[in-house]
Write an enzyme that holds these catalytic residues in place. Structure first.
Site, PDB file in Angstrom:
ATOM      1  N   CYS A 242      34.741   5.506  -3.146  1.00  0.00           N
ATOM      2  CA  CYS A 242      35.480   6.422  -4.030  1.00  0.00           C
ATOM      3  C   CYS A 242      36.145   7.595  -3.308  1.00  0.00           C
ATOM      4  CB  CYS A 242      34.557   6.926  -5.136  1.00  0.00           C
ATOM      5  SG  CYS A 242      32.920   7.383  -4.570  1.00  0.00           S
TER       6      CYS A 242
ATOM      7  N   HIS B 247      36.675  13.611  -7.020  1.00  0.00           N
ATOM      8  CA  HIS B 247      36.411  13.925  -5.608  1.00  0.00           C
ATOM      9  C   HIS B 247      37.632  14.653  -5.035  1.00  0.00           C
ATOM     10  CE1 HIS B 247      32.854  11.625  -5.906  1.00  0.00           C
ATOM     11  NE2 HIS B 247      33.156  10.578  -5.162  1.00  0.00           N
TER      12      HIS B 247
HETATM   13  P1  NAP Z   1      24.362   3.028 -11.339  1.00  0.00           P
HETATM   14  O1  NAP Z   1      24.806   3.977 -12.383  1.00  0.00           O
HETATM   15  O2  NAP Z   1      23.068   3.291 -10.654  1.00  0.00           O
HETATM   16  O3  NAP Z   1      24.337   1.536 -11.976  1.00  0.00           O
HETATM   17  C1  NAP Z   1      23.782   0.450 -11.282  1.00  0.00           C
HETATM   18  C2  NAP Z   1      23.915  -0.823 -12.108  1.00  0.00           C
HETATM   19  O4  NAP Z   1      23.352  -1.923 -11.359  1.00  0.00           O
HETATM   20  C3  NAP Z   1      23.158  -0.787 -13.439  1.00  0.00           C
HETATM   21  O5  NAP Z   1      23.857  -1.549 -14.390  1.00  0.00           O
HETATM   22  C4  NAP Z   1      21.835  -1.484 -13.089  1.00  0.00           C
HETATM   23  O6  NAP Z   1      21.227  -2.095 -14.211  1.00  0.00           O
HETATM   24  C5  NAP Z   1      22.339  -2.551 -12.156  1.00  0.00           C
HETATM   25  N1  NAP Z   1      21.273  -3.069 -11.276  1.00  0.00           N
HETATM   26  C6  NAP Z   1      20.383  -2.353 -10.562  1.00  0.00           C
HETATM   27  N2  NAP Z   1      19.564  -3.194  -9.901  1.00  0.00           N
HETATM   28  C7  NAP Z   1      19.966  -4.456 -10.193  1.00  0.00           C
HETATM   29  C8  NAP Z   1      19.513  -5.755  -9.834  1.00  0.00           C
HETATM   30  N3  NAP Z   1      18.469  -5.940  -9.016  1.00  0.00           N
HETATM   31  N4  NAP Z   1      20.166  -6.821 -10.329  1.00  0.00           N
HETATM   32  C9  NAP Z   1      21.211  -6.673 -11.175  1.00  0.00           C
HETATM   33  N5  NAP Z   1      21.679  -5.463 -11.571  1.00  0.00           N
HETATM   34  C10 NAP Z   1      21.056  -4.378 -11.086  1.00  0.00           C
HETATM   35  O7  NAP Z   1      25.427   2.922 -10.155  1.00  0.00           O
HETATM   36  P2  NAP Z   1      27.034   3.149 -10.204  1.00  0.00           P
HETATM   37  O8  NAP Z   1      27.374   4.554  -9.867  1.00  0.00           O
HETATM   38  O9  NAP Z   1      27.567   2.531 -11.440  1.00  0.00           O
HETATM   39  O10 NAP Z   1      27.488   2.314  -8.910  1.00  0.00           O
HETATM   40  C11 NAP Z   1      27.559   0.899  -8.880  1.00  0.00           C
HETATM   41  C12 NAP Z   1      28.207   0.464  -7.572  1.00  0.00           C
HETATM   42  O11 NAP Z   1      29.534   0.989  -7.517  1.00  0.00           O
HETATM   43  C13 NAP Z   1      27.488   0.975  -6.318  1.00  0.00           C
HETATM   44  O12 NAP Z   1      27.586   0.023  -5.291  1.00  0.00           O
HETATM   45  C14 NAP Z   1      28.279   2.219  -5.957  1.00  0.00           C
HETATM   46  O13 NAP Z   1      28.183   2.532  -4.594  1.00  0.00           O
HETATM   47  C15 NAP Z   1      29.689   1.761  -6.330  1.00  0.00           C
HETATM   48  N6  NAP Z   1      30.616   2.855  -6.596  1.00  0.00           N
HETATM   49  C16 NAP Z   1      30.263   3.898  -7.398  1.00  0.00           C
HETATM   50  C17 NAP Z   1      31.188   4.919  -7.631  1.00  0.00           C
HETATM   51  C18 NAP Z   1      30.890   6.122  -8.488  1.00  0.00           C
HETATM   52  O14 NAP Z   1      31.721   7.058  -8.484  1.00  0.00           O
HETATM   53  N7  NAP Z   1      29.779   6.176  -9.220  1.00  0.00           N
HETATM   54  C19 NAP Z   1      32.437   4.846  -7.045  1.00  0.00           C
HETATM   55  C20 NAP Z   1      32.772   3.749  -6.247  1.00  0.00           C
HETATM   56  C21 NAP Z   1      31.840   2.772  -6.038  1.00  0.00           C
HETATM   57  P3  NAP Z   1      20.006  -1.387 -15.038  1.00  0.00           P
HETATM   58  O15 NAP Z   1      20.632  -0.414 -15.986  1.00  0.00           O
HETATM   59  O16 NAP Z   1      19.399  -2.552 -15.759  1.00  0.00           O
HETATM   60  O17 NAP Z   1      19.098  -0.762 -14.047  1.00  0.00           O
END
Ligand code: NAP
Length: 348
Positions: A148, A241
């Site tokens: 991001c 950001h």
């Molecule tokens: P998050 O809020 O922590 O969400 C994680 C998701 O993954 C939830 O739906 C969770 O499900 C699921 N999950 C966790 N463990 C799992 C497993 N073992 N098997 C299947 N699903 C699982 O994280 P996020 O911020 O959305 O980020 C997700 C990805 O996008 C990451 O790789 C992050 O680096 C990337 N990203 C994030 C951003 C940002 O600004 N936030 C920007 C760019 C990229 P449960 O609810 O069931 O736990």
């Protein structure tokens, strides 16, 4: 007929953004939502702690969350928003089962034959899909979007590299807490504070920018060939950001030429009028105190980067501030734009 799509990690911060963007999408129809075992079997309304200011779209609330395995997935495209540790195992399994995996995580971004795509900057890198030996099976493949904080940086750098050639880049970030997912950074760690460390982030910015702004050659992507130094900081901002950037060019453009290159930048998404594309990927402001996260993160429905404070830098030549929305242009919106480009170019 719309293309059936699924969302892996649908309950998370990025997953929720996906659902709000897909709710009224003209080409894609969400038919399958998945998350961890903790959520599987529950309705989406039970499983997700909805964090967006707009209400949870009603049609998703009653959908049952599936396990994150390809068995139950009837979607052509799978948008993936999983932690990298899980994505490394799960995403290849979906590609092998014939799905187009459009990933947000860092797990496969730097794999040689996987496009790390920003449609305005490197649409030709989709050519890697034909050669994808690592994951292309049964019609499935993997395309990724950058980190991001990388994405705001490369959107600003792409027109400058095209016009003047880049020699070196110094970027200092001020990154929102939503970038760490939910619940993310503890309030006691961030309130009234700045944390000058985000694990792995500086390395991602330094390597991903080289791949995105690199050249597609018969041997793969030749890196951009400029030096990048990133300093990443977490600040007490909800979304958006911001980055202070200094750049050294190969040629010696005037300030007006630099500004014009940024202002006039357009890419394939604008040419094709993709549904999620902003009219201009970069907005330039001449206000002395902008961009600011609170006022500028939603520019172009969260898909435009705002550049301001463009001025000479006594060390590298020019400097500016760039701001982009981390969960829209930096995550779900980026992946959606990638899928729209794939569709518009007949690659699905
Ligand atoms: P998050 O809020 O922590 O969400 C994680 C998701 O993954 C939830 O739906 C969770 O499900 C699921 N999950 C966790 N463990 C799992 C497993 N073992 N098997 C299947 N699903 C699982 O994280 P996020 O911020 O959305 O980020 C997700 C990805 O996008 C990451 O790789 C992050 O680096 C990337 N990203 C994030 C951003 C940002 O600004 N936030 C920007 C760019 C990229 P449960 O609810 O069931 O736990």
């Amino acid at each position: 007929m719309k293309i059936p799509v699924g969302v892996l990690g649908a309950t998370g911060v990025v997953g929720q953004r996906f659902l709000s963007l897909l709710d009224q999408h003209p080409w894609f129809e969400p038919v399958w939502l998945a998350a961890s075992d903790r959520s599987a079997g529950k309705t989406y309304a039970e499983a997700a702690r909805w964090r967006l200011a707009t209400p949870m779209p009603e049609r998703f609330a009653a959908m049952t969350v599936s396990e994150a395995t390809p068995k139950s997935c009837g979607a052509r495209i799978v948008f993936a928003a999983l932690d990298a540790a899980f994505a490394r195992e799960i995403e290849p399994a979906f590609a092998a089962a014939g799905h187009a995996v459009i990933s947000n995580s860092s797990a496969l971004r730097m794999v040689e034959d996987v496009p790390l795509l920003v449609p305005e900057c490197n649409p030709d890198h989709l050519g890697l899909i034909e050669r994808q030996a690592s994951f292309k099976k049964n019609g499935g493949f993997v395309v990724t979007n950058p980190n991001c904080s990388t994405i705001g940086l490369v959107l600003a750098l792409a027109p400058l590299q095209q016009a003047f050639g880049l020699e070196s880049v110094l970027a200092v970030t001020m990154q929102a807490v939503s970038g760490a997912g939910y619940p993310g950074v503890a309030s006691l760690d961030i309130l009234g504070n700045v944390v000058p460390y985000i694990g792995g982030e500086e390395e991602k910015m330094e390597t991903e920018a080289q791949k995105i702004l690199g050249r597609l050659t018969p041997q793969g992507i030749a890196p951009g060939g400029f030096a990048v130094s990133a300093h990443c900081n977490r600040v007490a901002v909800e979304d958006g950001h911001m980055e202070s950037v200094s750049v050294k060019f190969k040629s010696r453009p005037s300030l007006a030429e630099v500004e014009a290159a940024l202002r006039n930048f357009r890419g394939r998404p604008q040419e094709l009028e993709l549904p999620t594309a902003p009219p201009a990927p970069i907005l330039v402001t001449n206000a002395p105190d902008r961009p600011q996260p609170r006022f500028d993160r939603d520019a172009g429905k969260g898909m435009a980067a705002t550049v301001g404070r463009l001025r000479p830098c006594p060390i590298l030549g020019y400097k500016f501030t760039v701001l982009s929305h981390n969960t829209l242009r930096g995550a779900a919106g980026a992946a959606l734009l990638n899928a729209e480009l794939l569709y518009a170019e007949g690659r699905l």
